[in-house]
Design an enzyme around this catalytic site. Structure first.
Site, PDB file in Angstrom:
ATOM      1  N   GLU A 156       0.838  -1.205   0.000  1.00 13.58           N
ATOM      2  CA  GLU A 156       0.000   0.000   0.000  1.00 13.58           C
ATOM      3  C   GLU A 156       0.873   1.256   0.000  1.00 13.58           C
ATOM      4  OE1 GLU A 156      -2.670   0.278   3.338  1.00 13.58           O
ATOM      5  OE2 GLU A 156      -3.784   1.928   2.416  1.00 13.58           O
TER       6      GLU A 156
ATOM      7  N   GLU B  89       3.380   9.876  11.350  1.00 17.61           N
ATOM      8  CA  GLU B  89       4.059   9.586  12.618  1.00 17.61           C
ATOM      9  C   GLU B  89       4.378   8.091  12.731  1.00 17.61           C
ATOM     10  OE1 GLU B  89       1.283  11.293  12.311  1.00 17.61           O
ATOM     11  OE2 GLU B  89       1.752  13.309  13.003  1.00 17.61           O
TER      12      GLU B  89
HETATM   13  C1  LIG Z   1      -8.318   9.451   2.565  1.00 18.03           C
HETATM   14  C2  LIG Z   1      -8.258   8.228   3.448  1.00 18.03           C
HETATM   15  C3  LIG Z   1      -8.538   6.989   2.891  1.00 18.03           C
HETATM   16  C4  LIG Z   1      -8.478   5.846   3.698  1.00 18.03           C
HETATM   17  N1  LIG Z   1      -8.806   4.647   3.128  1.00 18.03           N
HETATM   18  C5  LIG Z   1      -8.817   3.525   3.890  1.00 18.03           C
HETATM   19  C6  LIG Z   1      -9.261   2.276   3.347  1.00 18.03           C
HETATM   20  O1  LIG Z   1      -9.610   2.184   2.179  1.00 18.03           O
HETATM   21  N2  LIG Z   1      -9.282   1.199   4.145  1.00 18.03           N
HETATM   22  C7  LIG Z   1      -8.891   1.253   5.445  1.00 18.03           C
HETATM   23  O2  LIG Z   1      -8.904   0.222   6.101  1.00 18.03           O
HETATM   24  N3  LIG Z   1      -8.488   2.426   6.007  1.00 18.03           N
HETATM   25  C8  LIG Z   1      -8.459   3.558   5.255  1.00 18.03           C
HETATM   26  N4  LIG Z   1      -8.075   4.771   5.809  1.00 18.03           N
HETATM   27  C9  LIG Z   1      -7.787   4.802   7.245  1.00 18.03           C
HETATM   28  C10 LIG Z   1      -6.351   5.086   7.598  1.00 18.03           C
HETATM   29  O3  LIG Z   1      -5.523   3.994   7.273  1.00 18.03           O
HETATM   30  C11 LIG Z   1      -6.321   5.428   9.075  1.00 18.03           C
HETATM   31  O4  LIG Z   1      -7.058   6.632   9.221  1.00 18.03           O
HETATM   32  C12 LIG Z   1      -4.930   5.606   9.622  1.00 18.03           C
HETATM   33  O5  LIG Z   1      -4.294   4.354   9.690  1.00 18.03           O
HETATM   34  C13 LIG Z   1      -4.890   6.302  10.981  1.00 18.03           C
HETATM   35  O6  LIG Z   1      -5.720   5.692  11.906  1.00 18.03           O
HETATM   36  P1  LIG Z   1      -6.738   6.545  12.803  1.00 18.03           P
HETATM   37  O7  LIG Z   1      -7.527   7.421  11.869  1.00 18.03           O
HETATM   38  O8  LIG Z   1      -7.501   5.578  13.655  1.00 18.03           O
HETATM   39  O9  LIG Z   1      -5.848   7.500  13.694  1.00 18.03           O
HETATM   40  P2  LIG Z   1      -5.114   7.136  15.073  1.00 18.03           P
HETATM   41  O10 LIG Z   1      -4.421   5.829  14.908  1.00 18.03           O
HETATM   42  O11 LIG Z   1      -6.086   7.277  16.187  1.00 18.03           O
HETATM   43  O12 LIG Z   1      -4.031   8.272  15.153  1.00 18.03           O
HETATM   44  C14 LIG Z   1      -4.308   9.572  15.667  1.00 18.03           C
HETATM   45  C15 LIG Z   1      -2.991  10.342  15.731  1.00 18.03           C
HETATM   46  O13 LIG Z   1      -2.082   9.711  16.638  1.00 18.03           O
HETATM   47  C16 LIG Z   1      -0.846   9.447  16.003  1.00 18.03           C
HETATM   48  N5  LIG Z   1      -0.264   8.194  16.472  1.00 18.03           N
HETATM   49  C17 LIG Z   1      -0.918   7.023  16.662  1.00 18.03           C
HETATM   50  N6  LIG Z   1      -0.058   6.061  17.071  1.00 18.03           N
HETATM   51  C18 LIG Z   1       1.176   6.646  17.140  1.00 18.03           C
HETATM   52  C19 LIG Z   1       2.464   6.186  17.519  1.00 18.03           C
HETATM   53  N7  LIG Z   1       2.691   4.916  17.891  1.00 18.03           N
HETATM   54  N8  LIG Z   1       3.503   7.072  17.454  1.00 18.03           N
HETATM   55  C20 LIG Z   1       3.299   8.368  17.082  1.00 18.03           C
HETATM   56  N9  LIG Z   1       2.083   8.857  16.739  1.00 18.03           N
HETATM   57  C21 LIG Z   1       1.040   8.014  16.765  1.00 18.03           C
HETATM   58  C22 LIG Z   1      -1.223   9.327  14.524  1.00 18.03           C
HETATM   59  O14 LIG Z   1      -0.124   9.552  13.690  1.00 18.03           O
HETATM   60  C23 LIG Z   1      -2.273  10.393  14.381  1.00 18.03           C
HETATM   61  O15 LIG Z   1      -1.706  11.667  14.207  1.00 18.03           O
HETATM   62  C24 LIG Z   1      -8.124   5.942   5.056  1.00 18.03           C
HETATM   63  C25 LIG Z   1      -7.852   7.200   5.605  1.00 18.03           C
HETATM   64  C26 LIG Z   1      -7.916   8.334   4.821  1.00 18.03           C
HETATM   65  C27 LIG Z   1      -7.625   9.666   5.433  1.00 18.03           C
END
Ligand SMILES: Cc1cc2nc3c(=O)[nH]c(=O)nc-3n(C[C@H](O)[C@H](O)[C@H](O)COP(=O)(O)OP(=O)(O)OC[C@H]3O[C@@H](n4cnc5c(N)ncnc54)[C@H](O)[C@@H]3O)c2cc1C
Length: 404
Positions: free
Chosen positions: A241, A374
C-alpha cells in the site's frame, strides 16, 4: 525466442515486444471492445509480466513491464483504469499472489486486473487505525464448520460503495495477544450483512465509507493464509500500500509540482522572491522523490517491498501538502475559490484535474491514509535505521484483557 532468452529461461524485451505485437494483431484496439482487449491482454501474460504464467504474467522481469505498456499506449490500446481499481491492483493482488491458494488466484486475479471487479480494504476500525492490530471485528466459525460469521464495524473504507470484494482482517482468537489472533479473509461485499454508508470528507466528496458487518458469511475457501496468521498477511498488503500510494511513476515535473510550475509560468504578476525560493525547493524535493521512487521500483523488481516504502510514502505526503499549500498562497484570492461542494462519490483522487483548493484539502488525507506519517516515521526508525523500538506494554497480553 532469442538465443539469450532461451539460455536464461526468462523473456527479454524483444520477446515481450513480439508478444505485444501479436496481441495487437489478434485484437486490434480500434475494433475490439475495451473489456475484451483487457481480457486478451491478461490471457497473453501481458497484464503484469512478472506474475506467473496463466495469472496474467509470463514470469518475466518486472522491470520489463514498461516495454509492454509503452507499446500498447502507442497503439492506442485501452488501459484498465488503475486509478479506479488501485486497491485491487496495489494491495489485494500482491497479497493474493503471495498467500492465496491456486483456486483463489485463478478466481480473483483476472477480473481484478481487467477492472470487472473492484476491491476495497476493510482494515481500519473506530479505535484501530494506527494500532491496527487492536481491531475488534470478530470472525467465528459457523455451525457446520465450513466458514465464518463476521460482525463488526470498519471505517474510512475507500471505494466500498463500488467494490465487489474486500480484503478484510478480523479477530478469530481474543485469547491471544493482539497480533496473533487475527485472520485475513476475502469478503463478498454483496453479502446481505454488509452495509455501506458514505462518509463526507473535507473536500465535500465521499470517497470513503463506514462499513457495518452483521452476520456476514465467509466461506473458509475465502481465507487468505492460515488461521491466526492474518497479521503477517496484512504486512504484505500494508507494505505494498505504501508503495502504491507514494511510489507512482511520474515524468519529470509530473503530478502536483507540474501544476505549480505551470501556474508560476502563467502568472508573472503574482511572483515574489519568497515564493520563488520555496517553489525551487519544492521542485528539487519533488525530483529527488521521483528518482527515489525509480530506485525503489528497481529494488522492488528484485523482490517484495520492504520498510523503505514507508519513507517514500512519507516524502510523498509531505510534498503534496507543501506544494498544494504553496499553490493556494501563490494564487491569492483565486486559490480560495472552490469548484464543487456537492457530495460526490468519485472513483479516485483527481490531484491534477481539479482546482488548487481541492488539491490543498485532499492532500491533508495523504499523511493519514495508508498509515499516518508519525507511524511511518516509527517504522523507518525501527526497521530501516535499527533504532530502539517504542515501548509496547501490550505485546504479550491477551487481546481480550486490553483496555479499550
Ligand atoms: C483518505 C483516506 C482513505 C483511507 N482509506 C482507507 C481504506 O480504504 N481502508 C482502510 O482500512 N483504512 C483507510 N483509511 C484509514 C487510515 O488507514 C487510518 O485513518 C490511519 O491508519 C490512521 O488511523 P486513525 O484514523 O484511527 O488515527 P489514530 O491511529 O487514532 O491516530 C491519531 C494520531 O495519533 C498518532 N499516532 C498514533 N499512534 C502513534 C504512535 N505509535 N507514534 C506516534 N504517533 C502516533 C497518529 O499519527 C495520528 O496523528 C483511510 C484514511 C484516509 C484519510
Amino acid at each position: 525466442m532469442t538465443d539469450r532468452t532461451r539460455e536464461s529461461g526468462r523473456l527479454d524485451a524483444g520477446e515481450l515486444r513480439r508478444r505485444t505485437a501479436d496481441l495487437l494483431v489478434s485484437c486490434p484496439p480500434a475494433e475490439t471492445a475495451p473489456l475484451d482487449f483487457l481480457r486478451a491482454r491478461f490471457d497473453a501474460g501481458l497484464a503484469w509480466v512478472h506474475f506467473p504464467q496463466g495469472l496474467g504474467g509470463l514470469d518475466a522481469p518486472r522491470a520489463l513491464q514498461v516495454v509492454v505498456d509503452a507499446e500498447l499506449e502507442a497503439a492506442g490500446a485501452p488501459d484498465n483504469d488503475p486509478r479506479r481499481i488501485g486497491i485491487g491492483l496495489g494491495m489485494a493482488a500482491p497479497t493474493i499472489l503471495r498467500f492465496g491458494t491456486d483456486e483463489q488466484k485463478r478466481r480473483f486475479l483476472r477480473p481484478l486486473w481487467t477492472g470487472e471487479e473492484v476491491w476495497c480494504q476493510l482494515f481500519s476500525e473506530p479505535g484501530a487505525g494506527s494500532d491496527l492490530a487492536a481491531l475488534a471485528t470478530r470472525a467465528v466459525r459457523d455451525e457446520d464448520g465450513t466458514g465464518w460469521v463476521v460482525d463488526g464495524q470498519k471505517v474510512w473504507t475507500s471505494g466500498a460503495h463500488q467494490a465487489r470484494w474486500a480484503i478484510l482482517i478480523a479477530r478469530t482468537d481474543p485469547e491471544l495477544p493482539k497480533h496473533r489472533g487475527i485472520t485475513y479473509f476475502v469478503c463478498d461485499m454483496t453479502d446481505p450483512g454488509v452495509e455501506v454508508r458514505p462518509l463526507r470528507q473535507i473536500t465535500g466528496e465521499a470517497e470513503f465509507n463506514e462499513v457495518f458487518l452483521t452476520g456476514v458469511r465467509i466461506p473458509d475457501a475465502h481465507r487468505l493464509g492460515a488461521v491466526g496468521e492474518g497479521w503477517k498477511v496484512a504486512q504484505t498488503t500494508l507494505m505494498n500500500e505504501r508503495v502504491a500510494i507514494g511510489g507512482a511513476r511520474q515524468p519529470r515535473e509530473g503530478g502536483m509540482i507540474g501544476v505549480a510550475a505551470r501556474a508560476w509560468r502563467e502568472r508573472p504578476g503574482a511572483r515574489t522572491h519568497d515564493l520563488h525560493q520555496r517553489l525551487l525547493r519544492h521542485w528539487v524535493d519533488a525530483e529527488v522523490a521521483r528518482l527515489t521512487g525509480e530506485r525503489l521500483r528497481q529494488q522492488l523488481a528484485k523482490g517484495h517491498p520492504g520498510p523503505e516504502g514507508s519513507g517514500m510514502k512519507l516524502a510523498f505526503a509531505r510534498l503534496a501538502q507543501q506544494i498544494s499549500g504553496w499553490e493556494v498562497e501563490f494564487l491569492g484570492e483565486d486559490g480560495l475559490a472552490y469548484d464543487d461542494w456537492t457530495l460526490r462519490r468519485p472513483e479516485g483522487v483527481d490531484f491534477t484535474g481539479r482546482q488548487a483548493g481541492y488539491r490543498y484539502l485532499r492532500a491533508k488525507g495523504n499523511s493519514i491514509e495508508g498509515g499516518t506519517s508519525e507511524v511511518l516515521l516509527n517504522i523507518v526508525a525501527e526497521r530501516v535505521l535499527g533504532l530502539p523500538p517504542e515501548p509496547r506494554t501490550d505485546k504479550d497480553a491477551a487481546w481480550k484483557d486490553l483496555p479499550r
